[in-house]
Design a protein around this motif. Structure first.
Motif, PDB file in Angstrom:
ATOM      1  N   VAL A 165       0.845  -1.198   0.000  1.00 11.90           N
ATOM      2  CA  VAL A 165       0.000   0.000   0.000  1.00 11.90           C
ATOM      3  C   VAL A 165       0.880   1.249   0.000  1.00 11.90           C
ATOM      4  O   VAL A 165       2.064   1.188   0.337  1.00 11.90           O
ATOM      5  CB  VAL A 165      -0.940   0.010   1.236  1.00 11.90           C
ATOM      6  CG1 VAL A 165      -1.908  -1.164   1.213  1.00 11.90           C
ATOM      7  CG2 VAL A 165      -0.137   0.008   2.543  1.00 11.90           C
ATOM      8  N   GLY A 166       0.274   2.365  -0.360  1.00  7.86           N
ATOM      9  CA  GLY A 166       1.001   3.638  -0.368  1.00  7.86           C
ATOM     10  C   GLY A 166       0.330   4.615  -1.311  1.00  7.86           C
ATOM     11  O   GLY A 166      -0.548   4.234  -2.095  1.00  7.86           O
ATOM     12  N   SER A 167       0.764   5.864  -1.260  1.00  5.84           N
ATOM     13  CA  SER A 167       0.167   6.923  -2.092  1.00  5.84           C
ATOM     14  C   SER A 167       0.367   6.658  -3.578  1.00  5.84           C
ATOM     15  O   SER A 167       1.288   5.925  -3.955  1.00  5.84           O
ATOM     16  CB  SER A 167       0.853   8.257  -1.794  1.00  5.84           C
ATOM     17  OG  SER A 167       0.752   8.586  -0.471  1.00  5.84           O
ATOM     18  N   PRO A 168      -0.429   7.301  -4.431  1.00  9.93           N
ATOM     19  CA  PRO A 168      -0.138   7.254  -5.867  1.00  9.93           C
ATOM     20  C   PRO A 168       1.274   7.784  -6.131  1.00  9.93           C
ATOM     21  O   PRO A 168       1.649   8.835  -5.613  1.00  9.93           O
ATOM     22  CB  PRO A 168      -1.182   8.209  -6.476  1.00  9.93           C
ATOM     23  CG  PRO A 168      -2.273   8.300  -5.478  1.00  9.93           C
ATOM     24  CD  PRO A 168      -1.631   8.122  -4.137  1.00  9.93           C
ATOM     25  N   GLY A 169       2.052   7.019  -6.875  1.00  8.70           N
ATOM     26  CA  GLY A 169       3.383   7.488  -7.254  1.00  8.70           C
ATOM     27  C   GLY A 169       4.454   7.311  -6.199  1.00  8.70           C
ATOM     28  O   GLY A 169       5.587   7.790  -6.359  1.00  8.70           O
ATOM     29  N   ALA A 170       4.156   6.609  -5.106  1.00  2.91           N
ATOM     30  CA  ALA A 170       5.144   6.429  -4.034  1.00  2.91           C
ATOM     31  C   ALA A 170       6.340   5.585  -4.482  1.00  2.91           C
ATOM     32  O   ALA A 170       7.406   5.623  -3.857  1.00  2.91           O
ATOM     33  CB  ALA A 170       4.484   5.775  -2.817  1.00  2.91           C
ATOM     34  N   GLY A 171       6.137   4.824  -5.559  1.00  2.34           N
ATOM     35  CA  GLY A 171       7.225   3.984  -6.066  1.00  2.34           C
ATOM     36  C   GLY A 171       6.963   2.502  -5.859  1.00  2.34           C
ATOM     37  O   GLY A 171       7.901   1.689  -5.866  1.00  2.34           O
ATOM     38  N   LYS A 172       5.710   2.116  -5.722  1.00  4.11           N
ATOM     39  CA  LYS A 172       5.358   0.714  -5.447  1.00  4.11           C
ATOM     40  C   LYS A 172       5.781  -0.199  -6.607  1.00  4.11           C
ATOM     41  O   LYS A 172       6.437  -1.222  -6.399  1.00  4.11           O
ATOM     42  CB  LYS A 172       3.830   0.587  -5.200  1.00  4.11           C
ATOM     43  CG  LYS A 172       3.338   1.380  -3.982  1.00  4.11           C
ATOM     44  CD  LYS A 172       1.842   1.242  -3.751  1.00  4.11           C
ATOM     45  CE  LYS A 172       0.990   1.891  -4.810  1.00  4.11           C
ATOM     46  NZ  LYS A 172       1.150   3.367  -4.909  1.00  4.11           N
ATOM     47  N   THR A 173       5.372   0.158  -7.819  1.00  7.71           N
ATOM     48  CA  THR A 173       5.666  -0.724  -8.952  1.00  7.71           C
ATOM     49  C   THR A 173       7.177  -0.755  -9.230  1.00  7.71           C
ATOM     50  O   THR A 173       7.733  -1.824  -9.521  1.00  7.71           O
ATOM     51  CB  THR A 173       4.904  -0.258 -10.212  1.00  7.71           C
ATOM     52  OG1 THR A 173       3.530  -0.072  -9.874  1.00  7.71           O
ATOM     53  CG2 THR A 173       4.994  -1.290 -11.322  1.00  7.71           C
ATOM     54  N   THR A 174       7.818   0.393  -9.106  1.00  5.87           N
ATOM     55  CA  THR A 174       9.276   0.442  -9.329  1.00  5.87           C
ATOM     56  C   THR A 174       9.991  -0.443  -8.306  1.00  5.87           C
ATOM     57  O   THR A 174      10.952  -1.152  -8.649  1.00  5.87           O
ATOM     58  CB  THR A 174       9.771   1.899  -9.222  1.00  5.87           C
ATOM     59  OG1 THR A 174       9.004   2.710 -10.117  1.00  5.87           O
ATOM     60  CG2 THR A 174      11.244   2.007  -9.570  1.00  5.87           C
TER      61      THR A 174
ATOM     62  N   GLN B 262      18.130   3.203  -8.804  1.00  6.43           N
ATOM     63  CA  GLN B 262      19.594   3.024  -8.740  1.00  6.43           C
ATOM     64  C   GLN B 262      19.961   1.641  -8.193  1.00  6.43           C
ATOM     65  O   GLN B 262      21.070   1.170  -8.392  1.00  6.43           O
ATOM     66  CB  GLN B 262      20.220   4.095  -7.839  1.00  6.43           C
ATOM     67  CG  GLN B 262      20.161   5.503  -8.395  1.00  6.43           C
ATOM     68  CD  GLN B 262      18.780   6.149  -8.217  1.00  6.43           C
ATOM     69  OE1 GLN B 262      17.856   5.558  -7.659  1.00  6.43           O
ATOM     70  NE2 GLN B 262      18.633   7.360  -8.719  1.00  6.43           N
ATOM     71  N   GLY B 263      19.030   1.031  -7.454  1.00  6.62           N
ATOM     72  CA  GLY B 263      19.284  -0.296  -6.877  1.00  6.62           C
ATOM     73  C   GLY B 263      19.831  -0.246  -5.461  1.00  6.62           C
ATOM     74  O   GLY B 263      20.061  -1.292  -4.847  1.00  6.62           O
ATOM     75  N   ASP B 264      20.004   0.954  -4.910  1.00  9.51           N
ATOM     76  CA  ASP B 264      20.545   1.060  -3.541  1.00  9.51           C
ATOM     77  C   ASP B 264      19.559   0.459  -2.542  1.00  9.51           C
ATOM     78  O   ASP B 264      18.367   0.815  -2.537  1.00  9.51           O
ATOM     79  CB  ASP B 264      20.783   2.532  -3.159  1.00  9.51           C
ATOM     80  CG  ASP B 264      21.852   3.167  -4.034  1.00  9.51           C
ATOM     81  OD1 ASP B 264      22.588   2.418  -4.698  1.00  9.51           O
ATOM     82  OD2 ASP B 264      21.922   4.415  -4.064  1.00  9.51           O
ATOM     83  N   GLY B 265      20.045  -0.438  -1.702  1.00 13.88           N
ATOM     84  CA  GLY B 265      19.213  -1.054  -0.672  1.00 13.88           C
ATOM     85  C   GLY B 265      18.384  -2.228  -1.167  1.00 13.88           C
ATOM     86  O   GLY B 265      17.697  -2.881  -0.376  1.00 13.88           O
ATOM     87  N   ILE B 266      18.428  -2.506  -2.462  1.00 11.89           N
ATOM     88  CA  ILE B 266      17.576  -3.583  -2.998  1.00 11.89           C
ATOM     89  C   ILE B 266      18.083  -4.985  -2.608  1.00 11.89           C
ATOM     90  O   ILE B 266      17.266  -5.819  -2.181  1.00 11.89           O
ATOM     91  CB  ILE B 266      17.398  -3.432  -4.527  1.00 11.89           C
ATOM     92  CG1 ILE B 266      16.538  -2.189  -4.822  1.00 11.89           C
ATOM     93  CG2 ILE B 266      16.780  -4.684  -5.144  1.00 11.89           C
ATOM     94  CD1 ILE B 266      15.115  -2.229  -4.282  1.00 11.89           C
ATOM     95  N   PRO B 267      19.393  -5.274  -2.707  1.00  7.62           N
ATOM     96  CA  PRO B 267      19.818  -6.643  -2.330  1.00  7.62           C
ATOM     97  C   PRO B 267      19.417  -7.026  -0.898  1.00  7.62           C
ATOM     98  O   PRO B 267      18.824  -8.100  -0.696  1.00  7.62           O
ATOM     99  CB  PRO B 267      21.333  -6.626  -2.546  1.00  7.62           C
ATOM    100  CG  PRO B 267      21.541  -5.576  -3.595  1.00  7.62           C
ATOM    101  CD  PRO B 267      20.512  -4.505  -3.306  1.00  7.62           C
ATOM    102  N   PRO B 268      19.667  -6.159   0.115  1.00  5.86           N
ATOM    103  CA  PRO B 268      19.212  -6.558   1.464  1.00  5.86           C
ATOM    104  C   PRO B 268      17.691  -6.639   1.581  1.00  5.86           C
ATOM    105  O   PRO B 268      17.168  -7.484   2.319  1.00  5.86           O
ATOM    106  CB  PRO B 268      19.782  -5.467   2.387  1.00  5.86           C
ATOM    107  CG  PRO B 268      20.252  -4.369   1.514  1.00  5.86           C
ATOM    108  CD  PRO B 268      20.495  -4.937   0.153  1.00  5.86           C
TER     109      PRO B 268
END
Ligand SMILES: Nc1nc2c(ncn2[C@@H]2O[C@H](COP(=O)(O)OP(=O)(O)OP(=O)(O)O)[C@@H](O)[C@H]2O)c(=O)[nH]1
Ligand SMILES: [Mg+2]
Length: 218
Positions: A35-44, A198-204
């Motif tokens: 959940v989150g606001s429109p455009g918060a970055g959910k799909t990304t 950018q991918g920062d924080g994605i692996p953890p």
């Protein structure tokens, strides 16, 4: 009378949500409600996590949008099975919609079912969908006061993803403030910070999500 009717709807939703959860448990599917606001970055965020989890988990997605299939097309591009729900104006998904959408999947071929809810910080708070985990996504550009101003959505979530961390140098977003407010509302919760493009924080974050799946379905 209207208040009683609303309560009845929520009760019916809760029963259906329990049935959804029982079905996911029986099939060995871990279900996450984002959940989150429109455009918060959910799909990304989902695109980045699925890319990182490739070859580790078999995901599928239920995309909730008022109209269109833009996000479903983005998910499909990754080769991830997806069902789009168009609510045609309704500001949240409910357990009945999820039951119908989940029936379209071969649950035996899925480990992780992610529901991207309608972009909304208010309506989505009241509806259990049968998930195991609810993640609330908040982008740095939305401001650090959102947990204080929209407590219900944060209170009912077990994790907060702070997205668009790359924008922090341009904003006055105070991560300590949102952390304190969120922890007050949901003491057992977890907080992760990412810059998904950018991918920062994605692996953890991907490791964390895979761990959640494994711990629940073990
Ligand atoms: N700078 C920056 N922009 C981002 C990041 N993640 C997402 N965005 C941008 O934010 C916008 C919205 O991203 P989406 O992922 O579509 O947001 P959403 O929450 O899925 O939006 P809805 O489904 O419409 O509610 C897009 O222009 C993205 O490119 C990030 O980590 N950094
Ligand atoms: Mg989206």
């Amino acid at each position: 009378m209207k208040i009683i009717a609303a309560k009845k709807i929520l009760k019916a939703n809760d029963q259906l949500a329990e049935e959804n959860r029982a079905g996911f448990n029986a099939a060995g599917v871990y279900c996450v409600n984002v959940v989150g606001s429109p455009g918060a970055g959910k799909t990304t965020l989902l695109e980045a996590l699925f890319t990182a989890l490739k070859d580790r988990l078999r995901p599928a997605v239920i995309e909730g949008d008022i109209a269109g299939s833009i996000d479903a097309a983005r998910i499909e591009k990754l080769g991830v099975p997806v069902v789009q729900i168009n609510t045609q104006g309704a500001c949240h998904l409910d357990a009945n919609m999820i039951a119908a959408a989940a029936a379209d999947f071969d649950l035996a071929a899925i480990d992780l079912l992610v529901i991207e809810n309608i972009g909304n910080l208010v309506c989505t708070a009241g509806f259990d969908l049968g998930e195991h985990l609810r993640i609330v996504v908040l982008s740095t550009a939305e401001g650090d006061d959102k947990a204080a101003k929209y407590p219900a959505i944060f209170q009912g979530s077990q994790a907060l993803f702070i997205t668009k961390a790359d924008l922090l140098p341009h904003l006055n977003f105070n991560a300590e403030r949102i952390t304190a407010d969120f922890k007050r509302l949901a003491p057992q919760s977890e907080i992760l910070q990412v810059a998904a493009i950018q991918g920062d924080g994605i692996p953890p974050a991907a490791d964390w999500l895979a761990g959640k799946c494994a711990a629940t379905l073990r």
